[in-house]
Design a protein around this motif. Structure first.
Motif, PDB file in Angstrom:
ATOM      1  N   ALA A 148       0.831  -1.209   0.000  1.00 57.54           N
ATOM      2  CA  ALA A 148       0.000   0.000   0.000  1.00 57.54           C
ATOM      3  C   ALA A 148       0.865   1.259   0.000  1.00 57.54           C
ATOM      4  O   ALA A 148       0.529   2.244  -0.678  1.00 57.54           O
ATOM      5  N   ILE A 151       2.208   1.662  -3.557  1.00 58.89           N
ATOM      6  CA  ILE A 151       1.167   2.139  -4.474  1.00 58.89           C
ATOM      7  C   ILE A 151       0.904   3.623  -4.258  1.00 58.89           C
ATOM      8  O   ILE A 151       0.761   4.390  -5.213  1.00 58.89           O
ATOM      9  N   GLU A 152       0.872   4.028  -2.996  1.00 61.34           N
ATOM     10  CA  GLU A 152       0.651   5.450  -2.709  1.00 61.34           C
ATOM     11  C   GLU A 152       1.797   6.300  -3.245  1.00 61.34           C
ATOM     12  O   GLU A 152       1.574   7.386  -3.798  1.00 61.34           O
ATOM     13  N   ILE A 159      -3.963   7.469  -4.936  1.00 61.42           N
ATOM     14  CA  ILE A 159      -4.561   6.299  -4.277  1.00 61.42           C
ATOM     15  C   ILE A 159      -3.946   6.227  -2.883  1.00 61.42           C
ATOM     16  O   ILE A 159      -2.734   6.031  -2.736  1.00 61.42           O
ATOM     17  N   LYS A 161      -3.023   5.032   0.963  1.00 60.67           N
ATOM     18  CA  LYS A 161      -2.623   3.770   1.592  1.00 60.67           C
ATOM     19  C   LYS A 161      -3.801   3.120   2.305  1.00 60.67           C
ATOM     20  O   LYS A 161      -4.034   1.918   2.177  1.00 60.67           O
ATOM     21  N   ILE A 164      -6.325   1.328   0.026  1.00 61.00           N
ATOM     22  CA  ILE A 164      -5.827   0.021  -0.425  1.00 61.00           C
ATOM     23  C   ILE A 164      -5.967  -1.001   0.698  1.00 61.00           C
ATOM     24  O   ILE A 164      -6.441  -2.133   0.485  1.00 61.00           O
ATOM     25  N   THR A 167      -9.723  -1.845   1.272  1.00 56.49           N
ATOM     26  CA  THR A 167     -10.314  -2.561   0.145  1.00 56.49           C
ATOM     27  C   THR A 167      -9.827  -4.014   0.087  1.00 56.49           C
ATOM     28  O   THR A 167     -10.627  -4.949  -0.053  1.00 56.49           O
TER      29      THR A 167
END
Length: 195
Positions: A148, A151-152, A159, A161, A164, A167
Protein backbone atom coordinates in the motif's frame (compact mmCIF):
# COMPACT_ATOMS: atom_id res chain seq x y z
CA UNK A 1 18.57 -24.86 86.57
CA UNK A 2 18.86 -28.24 84.87
CA UNK A 3 15.30 -28.18 83.56
CA UNK A 4 15.65 -24.64 82.13
CA UNK A 5 18.98 -25.58 80.55
CA UNK A 6 17.44 -28.76 79.17
CA UNK A 7 14.49 -26.81 77.83
CA UNK A 8 16.70 -24.25 76.05
CA UNK A 9 18.83 -27.04 74.53
CA UNK A 10 15.60 -28.79 73.53
CA UNK A 11 14.32 -25.55 71.89
CA UNK A 12 17.60 -25.12 70.04
CA UNK A 13 17.46 -28.72 68.78
CA UNK A 14 13.84 -28.32 67.69
CA UNK A 15 14.69 -25.06 65.97
CA UNK A 16 17.66 -26.66 64.20
CA UNK A 17 15.52 -29.61 63.12
CA UNK A 18 12.86 -27.24 61.85
CA UNK A 19 15.48 -25.25 59.92
CA UNK A 20 16.92 -28.45 58.48
CA UNK A 21 13.45 -29.65 57.44
CA UNK A 22 12.64 -26.27 55.91
CA UNK A 23 15.96 -26.18 54.04
CA UNK A 24 15.50 -29.79 52.89
CA UNK A 25 11.97 -29.11 51.63
CA UNK A 26 13.15 -25.94 49.93
CA UNK A 27 16.03 -27.79 48.28
CA UNK A 28 13.71 -30.64 47.34
CA UNK A 29 11.26 -28.20 45.77
CA UNK A 30 14.10 -26.52 43.92
CA UNK A 31 15.44 -29.85 42.65
CA UNK A 32 11.97 -30.91 41.51
CA UNK A 33 11.44 -27.54 39.84
CA UNK A 34 14.79 -27.75 38.04
CA UNK A 35 14.10 -31.34 36.99
CA UNK A 36 10.67 -30.48 35.58
CA UNK A 37 12.06 -27.38 33.90
CA UNK A 38 14.80 -29.35 32.15
CA UNK A 39 12.35 -32.09 31.13
CA UNK A 40 10.11 -29.48 29.52
CA UNK A 41 13.14 -27.79 27.96
CA UNK A 42 14.31 -31.16 26.63
CA UNK A 43 10.92 -31.78 24.98
CA UNK A 44 10.86 -28.27 23.51
CA UNK A 45 14.41 -28.78 22.25
CA UNK A 46 13.35 -31.68 20.04
CA UNK A 47 10.33 -29.73 18.78
CA UNK A 48 12.62 -26.77 18.13
CA UNK A 49 15.07 -28.97 16.23
CA UNK A 50 12.25 -30.05 13.92
CA UNK A 51 11.36 -26.42 13.20
CA UNK A 52 15.03 -25.55 12.83
CA UNK A 53 15.38 -28.13 10.04
CA UNK A 54 12.38 -26.69 8.19
CA UNK A 55 13.66 -23.13 8.44
CA UNK A 56 17.17 -24.14 7.40
CA UNK A 57 15.74 -25.76 4.28
CA UNK A 58 14.06 -22.45 3.44
CA UNK A 59 16.87 -20.02 4.34
CA UNK A 60 19.98 -22.01 3.43
CA UNK A 61 19.50 -21.93 -0.38
CA UNK A 62 19.14 -18.14 -0.37
CA UNK A 63 22.15 -17.81 1.89
CA UNK A 64 24.21 -20.08 -0.37
CA UNK A 65 23.22 -18.12 -3.49
CA UNK A 66 24.26 -14.85 -1.85
CA UNK A 67 27.54 -16.44 -0.68
CA UNK A 68 28.28 -17.76 -4.17
CA UNK A 69 27.52 -14.35 -5.66
CA UNK A 70 29.73 -12.71 -3.04
CA UNK A 71 32.72 -14.91 -3.85
CA UNK A 72 32.28 -14.88 -7.64
CA UNK A 73 30.42 -12.04 -9.37
CA UNK A 74 29.47 -9.37 -6.84
CA UNK A 75 31.99 -9.13 -4.01
CA UNK A 76 30.69 -7.19 -1.02
CA UNK A 77 32.73 -5.79 1.76
CA UNK A 78 33.53 -8.25 4.53
CA UNK A 79 31.50 -6.16 6.98
CA UNK A 80 28.36 -6.40 4.83
CA UNK A 81 28.81 -10.11 4.20
CA UNK A 82 29.37 -10.86 7.89
CA UNK A 83 26.26 -8.83 8.74
CA UNK A 84 24.32 -10.82 6.15
CA UNK A 85 25.49 -14.13 7.65
CA UNK A 86 24.66 -12.94 11.16
CA UNK A 87 21.24 -11.81 9.98
CA UNK A 88 20.60 -15.17 8.30
CA UNK A 89 21.55 -16.91 11.55
CA UNK A 90 19.13 -14.75 13.54
CA UNK A 91 16.40 -15.33 10.96
CA UNK A 92 16.79 -19.10 11.35
CA UNK A 93 16.75 -18.96 15.16
CA UNK A 94 13.95 -16.39 15.39
CA UNK A 95 11.66 -18.07 12.87
CA UNK A 96 12.20 -21.45 14.51
CA UNK A 97 11.16 -20.13 17.91
CA UNK A 98 8.27 -18.17 16.40
CA UNK A 99 6.91 -21.15 14.45
CA UNK A 100 7.28 -23.40 17.48
CA UNK A 101 5.16 -20.93 19.44
CA UNK A 102 2.61 -20.80 16.63
CA UNK A 103 2.37 -24.60 16.56
CA UNK A 104 2.07 -24.90 20.32
CA UNK A 105 -0.53 -22.20 20.82
CA UNK A 106 -2.18 -20.39 17.95
CA UNK A 107 -2.69 -23.40 15.67
CA UNK A 108 -4.36 -25.39 18.40
CA UNK A 109 -6.57 -22.49 19.41
CA UNK A 110 -7.54 -22.04 15.76
CA UNK A 111 -8.38 -25.73 15.43
CA UNK A 112 -10.57 -25.60 18.54
CA UNK A 113 -12.35 -22.46 17.36
CA UNK A 114 -12.91 -24.07 13.96
CA UNK A 115 -14.38 -27.19 15.54
CA UNK A 116 -16.77 -25.17 17.67
CA UNK A 117 -17.82 -23.04 14.71
CA UNK A 118 -18.51 -26.12 12.62
CA UNK A 119 -20.53 -27.68 15.44
CA UNK A 120 -22.67 -24.55 15.78
CA UNK A 121 -23.86 -24.94 12.17
CA UNK A 122 -25.13 -21.36 12.35
CA UNK A 123 -24.42 -19.55 9.09
CA UNK A 124 -24.66 -16.09 10.66
CA UNK A 125 -22.03 -16.84 13.31
CA UNK A 126 -19.74 -18.52 10.77
CA UNK A 127 -20.07 -15.62 8.34
CA UNK A 128 -19.46 -12.95 10.96
CA UNK A 129 -16.43 -14.80 12.37
CA UNK A 130 -15.09 -15.27 8.82
CA UNK A 131 -15.55 -11.59 8.03
CA UNK A 132 -13.91 -10.41 11.25
CA UNK A 133 -10.99 -12.86 11.08
CA UNK A 134 -10.37 -12.19 7.40
CA UNK A 135 -10.38 -8.44 7.86
CA UNK A 136 -8.10 -8.30 10.90
CA UNK A 137 -5.68 -10.94 9.65
CA UNK A 138 -5.17 -9.11 6.37
CA UNK A 139 -5.07 -5.61 7.88
CA UNK A 140 -2.28 -6.78 10.21
CA UNK A 141 -0.20 -8.21 7.35
CA UNK A 142 3.06 -6.23 7.03
CA UNK A 143 3.45 -7.05 3.32
CA UNK A 144 0.10 -5.45 2.59
CA UNK A 145 1.26 -2.28 4.34
CA UNK A 146 4.45 -2.25 2.27
CA UNK A 147 2.46 -2.75 -0.94
CA UNK A 148 0.00 0.00 0.00
CA UNK A 149 2.89 2.39 0.73
CA UNK A 150 4.46 1.63 -2.63
CA UNK A 151 1.17 2.14 -4.47
CA UNK A 152 0.65 5.45 -2.71
CA UNK A 153 4.18 6.57 -3.64
CA UNK A 154 3.92 5.44 -7.27
CA UNK A 155 0.54 7.12 -7.82
CA UNK A 156 1.71 10.32 -6.17
CA UNK A 157 -0.89 10.10 -3.43
CA UNK A 158 -3.92 9.78 -5.70
CA UNK A 159 -4.56 6.30 -4.28
CA UNK A 160 -4.27 6.45 -0.51
CA UNK A 161 -2.62 3.77 1.59
CA UNK A 162 -5.68 3.34 3.83
CA UNK A 163 -8.02 2.85 0.87
CA UNK A 164 -5.83 0.02 -0.42
CA UNK A 165 -5.61 -1.55 3.04
CA UNK A 166 -9.35 -1.42 3.65
CA UNK A 167 -10.31 -2.56 0.14
CA UNK A 168 -7.98 -5.56 0.14
CA UNK A 169 -8.91 -6.48 3.74
CA UNK A 170 -12.63 -6.34 2.97
CA UNK A 171 -12.11 -8.50 -0.11
CA UNK A 172 -10.17 -11.10 1.86
CA UNK A 173 -12.78 -11.01 4.62
CA UNK A 174 -15.60 -11.58 2.14
CA UNK A 175 -13.78 -14.44 0.41
CA UNK A 176 -12.93 -16.07 3.75
CA UNK A 177 -16.57 -15.87 4.84
CA UNK A 178 -17.67 -17.38 1.53
CA UNK A 179 -15.06 -20.12 1.88
CA UNK A 180 -16.32 -20.99 5.34
CA UNK A 181 -19.86 -21.01 3.99
CA UNK A 182 -18.77 -23.43 1.24
CA UNK A 183 -17.07 -25.73 3.75
CA UNK A 184 -20.03 -25.65 6.12
CA UNK A 185 -22.55 -26.61 3.44
CA UNK A 186 -20.10 -28.89 1.56
CA UNK A 187 -20.58 -27.20 -1.79
CA UNK A 188 -18.35 -28.24 -4.67
CA UNK A 189 -15.73 -25.70 -5.60
CA UNK A 190 -16.68 -25.81 -9.28
CA UNK A 191 -20.28 -24.91 -8.54
CA UNK A 192 -19.22 -22.31 -6.02
CA UNK A 193 -16.94 -20.52 -8.49
CA UNK A 194 -19.70 -20.38 -11.10
CA UNK A 195 -21.90 -18.33 -8.77
Amino acid sequence: FKSSCFRSVYNIIVFCLFCCWWFYSLCLRFVIFVWVFFCILFCFFFLLLDKLKDILMAVLPITLIVAILHFTLVPMGSLYFSRFLLGAFFVVIGLSIFLLGVDLSISRIGALIGQQLAKSNNIIIVSVVGLVLGFFISIAEPDLHILANQIEQVTGGSILKNSILITVSLGIALLLALGLFRILYQMKLKNFLLI
